[in-house]
Design a protein around this motif. Structure first.
Motif, PDB file in Angstrom:
ATOM      1  N   GLY A  15     -36.116 -33.458  -1.317  1.00 57.64           N
ATOM      2  CA  GLY A  15     -37.620 -33.406  -0.922  1.00 57.64           C
ATOM      3  C   GLY A  15     -37.968 -34.874  -0.521  1.00 57.64           C
ATOM      4  N   LEU A  16     -37.792 -35.916  -1.187  1.00 59.24           N
ATOM      5  CA  LEU A  16     -37.818 -37.263  -0.684  1.00 59.24           C
ATOM      6  C   LEU A  16     -37.210 -37.634   0.569  1.00 59.24           C
ATOM      7  CD1 LEU A  16     -37.717 -39.151  -4.265  1.00 59.24           C
ATOM      8  CD2 LEU A  16     -39.868 -38.430  -2.928  1.00 59.24           C
ATOM      9  N   VAL A  17     -35.920 -37.036   0.730  1.00 58.14           N
ATOM     10  CA  VAL A  17     -35.487 -37.424   2.135  1.00 58.14           C
ATOM     11  C   VAL A  17     -35.904 -36.529   3.064  1.00 58.14           C
ATOM     12  CG1 VAL A  17     -33.084 -36.811   3.302  1.00 58.14           C
ATOM     13  CG2 VAL A  17     -33.057 -37.705   0.661  1.00 58.14           C
ATOM     14  N   VAL A  18     -36.438 -35.312   2.909  1.00 62.07           N
ATOM     15  CA  VAL A  18     -37.140 -34.386   3.984  1.00 62.07           C
ATOM     16  C   VAL A  18     -38.493 -35.376   4.242  1.00 62.07           C
ATOM     17  CG1 VAL A  18     -38.340 -32.613   4.340  1.00 62.07           C
ATOM     18  CG2 VAL A  18     -36.022 -32.451   3.324  1.00 62.07           C
ATOM     19  N   MET A  19     -38.967 -36.005   3.267  1.00 66.28           N
ATOM     20  CA  MET A  19     -40.397 -36.625   3.771  1.00 66.28           C
ATOM     21  C   MET A  19     -40.149 -37.752   4.384  1.00 66.28           C
ATOM     22  SD  MET A  19     -42.912 -35.946   0.225  1.00 66.28           S
ATOM     23  CE  MET A  19     -41.828 -36.494  -0.914  1.00 66.28           C
ATOM     24  N   ARG A  20     -39.026 -38.494   4.129  1.00 64.63           N
ATOM     25  CA  ARG A  20     -38.513 -39.752   4.797  1.00 64.63           C
ATOM     26  C   ARG A  20     -38.295 -39.337   6.274  1.00 64.63           C
ATOM     27  NH1 ARG A  20     -39.733 -44.858   5.696  1.00 64.63           N
ATOM     28  NH2 ARG A  20     -38.097 -45.900   6.269  1.00 64.63           N
ATOM     29  N   PHE A  21     -37.288 -38.292   6.316  1.00 64.72           N
ATOM     30  CA  PHE A  21     -37.195 -37.983   7.675  1.00 64.72           C
ATOM     31  C   PHE A  21     -38.314 -37.644   8.543  1.00 64.72           C
ATOM     32  CE2 PHE A  21     -36.142 -34.460  10.717  1.00 64.72           C
ATOM     33  CZ  PHE A  21     -35.434 -34.915  11.698  1.00 64.72           C
ATOM     34  N   GLY A  22     -39.227 -36.919   7.813  1.00 64.00           N
ATOM     35  CA  GLY A  22     -40.698 -36.511   8.639  1.00 64.00           C
ATOM     36  C   GLY A  22     -41.339 -37.645   8.841  1.00 64.00           C
ATOM     37  N   LYS A  37     -41.658 -30.781  24.754  1.00 59.76           N
ATOM     38  CA  LYS A  37     -41.947 -30.337  25.840  1.00 59.76           C
ATOM     39  C   LYS A  37     -43.312 -29.308  25.659  1.00 59.76           C
ATOM     40  CE  LYS A  37     -37.377 -30.322  27.606  1.00 59.76           C
ATOM     41  NZ  LYS A  37     -36.234 -29.600  28.122  1.00 59.76           N
ATOM     42  N   SER A  38     -43.283 -28.868  24.798  1.00 57.84           N
ATOM     43  CA  SER A  38     -44.467 -27.746  24.350  1.00 57.84           C
ATOM     44  C   SER A  38     -45.246 -28.345  23.202  1.00 57.84           C
ATOM     45  CB  SER A  38     -43.495 -26.365  24.073  1.00 57.84           C
ATOM     46  OG  SER A  38     -44.857 -25.539  23.817  1.00 57.84           O
ATOM     47  N   LYS A  39     -46.555 -28.047  23.419  1.00 56.74           N
ATOM     48  CA  LYS A  39     -47.304 -28.557  22.284  1.00 56.74           C
ATOM     49  C   LYS A  39     -47.175 -27.502  21.062  1.00 56.74           C
ATOM     50  CE  LYS A  39     -52.028 -29.917  21.349  1.00 56.74           C
ATOM     51  NZ  LYS A  39     -53.325 -30.137  21.583  1.00 56.74           N
ATOM     52  N   LEU A  40     -46.783 -26.180  21.421  1.00 61.44           N
ATOM     53  CA  LEU A  40     -46.661 -25.092  20.363  1.00 61.44           C
ATOM     54  C   LEU A  40     -45.347 -25.637  19.644  1.00 61.44           C
ATOM     55  CD1 LEU A  40     -47.405 -22.417  19.067  1.00 61.44           C
ATOM     56  CD2 LEU A  40     -46.218 -21.312  20.930  1.00 61.44           C
ATOM     57  N   SER A  41     -44.069 -26.041  20.160  1.00 61.73           N
ATOM     58  CA  SER A  41     -43.183 -25.918  19.476  1.00 61.73           C
ATOM     59  C   SER A  41     -43.327 -27.410  18.424  1.00 61.73           C
ATOM     60  CB  SER A  41     -41.928 -26.363  20.610  1.00 61.73           C
ATOM     61  OG  SER A  41     -42.158 -27.539  21.248  1.00 61.73           O
ATOM     62  N   GLY A  42     -44.045 -28.308  19.000  1.00 56.54           N
ATOM     63  CA  GLY A  42     -44.072 -29.410  18.308  1.00 56.54           C
ATOM     64  C   GLY A  42     -44.927 -29.075  16.849  1.00 56.54           C
ATOM     65  N   GLN A  43     -46.006 -28.311  17.110  1.00 52.21           N
ATOM     66  CA  GLN A  43     -46.899 -27.647  15.720  1.00 52.21           C
ATOM     67  C   GLN A  43     -46.196 -26.963  15.182  1.00 52.21           C
ATOM     68  OE1 GLN A  43     -50.266 -25.929  17.758  1.00 52.21           O
ATOM     69  NE2 GLN A  43     -51.380 -27.803  17.964  1.00 52.21           N
ATOM     70  N   LEU A  44     -45.038 -25.841  15.613  1.00 52.30           N
ATOM     71  CA  LEU A  44     -44.482 -25.275  14.738  1.00 52.30           C
ATOM     72  C   LEU A  44     -43.302 -25.789  14.117  1.00 52.30           C
ATOM     73  CD1 LEU A  44     -43.805 -22.427  14.119  1.00 52.30           C
ATOM     74  CD2 LEU A  44     -42.183 -22.286  15.934  1.00 52.30           C
ATOM     75  N   SER A  45     -42.634 -26.951  14.662  1.00 54.26           N
ATOM     76  CA  SER A  45     -41.822 -27.888  13.756  1.00 54.26           C
ATOM     77  C   SER A  45     -42.464 -28.602  12.707  1.00 54.26           C
ATOM     78  CB  SER A  45     -40.879 -28.676  14.952  1.00 54.26           C
ATOM     79  OG  SER A  45     -41.829 -29.704  15.356  1.00 54.26           O
ATOM     80  N   PHE A  46     -43.562 -29.003  13.102  1.00 56.61           N
ATOM     81  CA  PHE A  46     -44.432 -29.900  12.007  1.00 56.61           C
ATOM     82  C   PHE A  46     -44.681 -28.935  10.933  1.00 56.61           C
ATOM     83  CE2 PHE A  46     -48.067 -31.412  10.268  1.00 56.61           C
ATOM     84  CZ  PHE A  46     -47.782 -32.614   9.779  1.00 56.61           C
ATOM     85  N   LEU A  47     -45.165 -27.677  11.152  1.00 55.15           N
ATOM     86  CA  LEU A  47     -45.500 -26.749  10.101  1.00 55.15           C
ATOM     87  C   LEU A  47     -44.241 -26.120   9.283  1.00 55.15           C
ATOM     88  CD1 LEU A  47     -47.854 -24.898   8.946  1.00 55.15           C
ATOM     89  CD2 LEU A  47     -47.228 -23.087  10.785  1.00 55.15           C
ATOM     90  N   ILE A  48     -43.198 -26.140   9.624  1.00 57.79           N
ATOM     91  CA  ILE A  48     -41.958 -25.730   8.876  1.00 57.79           C
ATOM     92  C   ILE A  48     -41.606 -26.971   8.304  1.00 57.79           C
ATOM     93  CG2 ILE A  48     -39.363 -25.415   9.307  1.00 57.79           C
ATOM     94  CD1 ILE A  48     -40.056 -23.609  11.790  1.00 57.79           C
ATOM     95  N   LEU A  50     -43.638 -29.199   7.146  1.00 57.90           N
ATOM     96  CA  LEU A  50     -44.595 -29.322   6.015  1.00 57.90           C
ATOM     97  C   LEU A  50     -44.344 -28.272   4.795  1.00 57.90           C
ATOM     98  CD1 LEU A  50     -47.229 -30.647   4.959  1.00 57.90           C
ATOM     99  CD2 LEU A  50     -48.462 -28.929   6.313  1.00 57.90           C
ATOM    100  N   ILE A  51     -44.103 -27.118   5.369  1.00 54.78           N
ATOM    101  CA  ILE A  51     -43.700 -25.896   4.362  1.00 54.78           C
ATOM    102  C   ILE A  51     -42.569 -26.350   3.579  1.00 54.78           C
ATOM    103  CG2 ILE A  51     -42.952 -23.533   4.354  1.00 54.78           C
ATOM    104  CD1 ILE A  51     -44.988 -22.926   6.452  1.00 54.78           C
ATOM    105  N   VAL A  52     -41.658 -26.755   3.927  1.00 53.66           N
ATOM    106  CA  VAL A  52     -40.377 -26.938   3.203  1.00 53.66           C
ATOM    107  C   VAL A  52     -40.770 -28.142   2.270  1.00 53.66           C
ATOM    108  CG1 VAL A  52     -37.909 -28.184   3.619  1.00 53.66           C
ATOM    109  CG2 VAL A  52     -38.979 -26.338   5.016  1.00 53.66           C
ATOM    110  N   ILE A  53     -41.323 -29.140   2.601  1.00 53.77           N
ATOM    111  CA  ILE A  53     -41.872 -30.287   1.900  1.00 53.77           C
ATOM    112  C   ILE A  53     -42.284 -29.638   0.459  1.00 53.77           C
ATOM    113  CG2 ILE A  53     -43.177 -32.456   1.606  1.00 53.77           C
ATOM    114  CD1 ILE A  53     -42.176 -32.975   4.365  1.00 53.77           C
ATOM    115  N   LEU A  54     -43.498 -28.961   0.762  1.00 50.68           N
ATOM    116  CA  LEU A  54     -44.569 -28.407  -0.253  1.00 50.68           C
ATOM    117  C   LEU A  54     -43.596 -27.311  -0.969  1.00 50.68           C
ATOM    118  CD1 LEU A  54     -47.835 -27.954   1.725  1.00 50.68           C
ATOM    119  CD2 LEU A  54     -47.519 -29.898   0.027  1.00 50.68           C
ATOM    120  N   GLY A  55     -42.964 -26.650  -0.446  1.00 48.46           N
ATOM    121  CA  GLY A  55     -41.938 -25.859  -1.562  1.00 48.46           C
ATOM    122  C   GLY A  55     -41.032 -26.352  -2.340  1.00 48.46           C
TER     123      GLY A  55
END
Length: 67
Positions: A15-22, A37-48, A50-55
């Protein structure tokens, strides 16, 4: 029992590694070095991310406190 603590420690470290990478990725994105390229893809990757970190955090804390 010891393997449970090792597994939990591994999840916390992961989790710490994932947060550092983020945080590195977010810093590069703010500086304009990372182009999305797409605003939607950026938001989707950030959401994924965030969910991994919180999980990982919730799973690790739950396992440490209620075992």
């Amino acid at each position: 029992m010891v393997t449970g603590y090792i597994f939990t420690a591994f999840l916390i470290i992961l989790g710490l590694v994932v947060m550092r990478f983020g945080s590195i990725h977010f810093k590069k994105f703010k500086e304009g070095k990372t182009k999305i390229k797409s605003k939607l893809s950026g938001q989707l990757s950030f959401l994924i991310l965030l969910i991994v970190i919180l999980g990982l955090i919730v799973y690790s804390i739950n396992d440490l406190l209620f075992k």
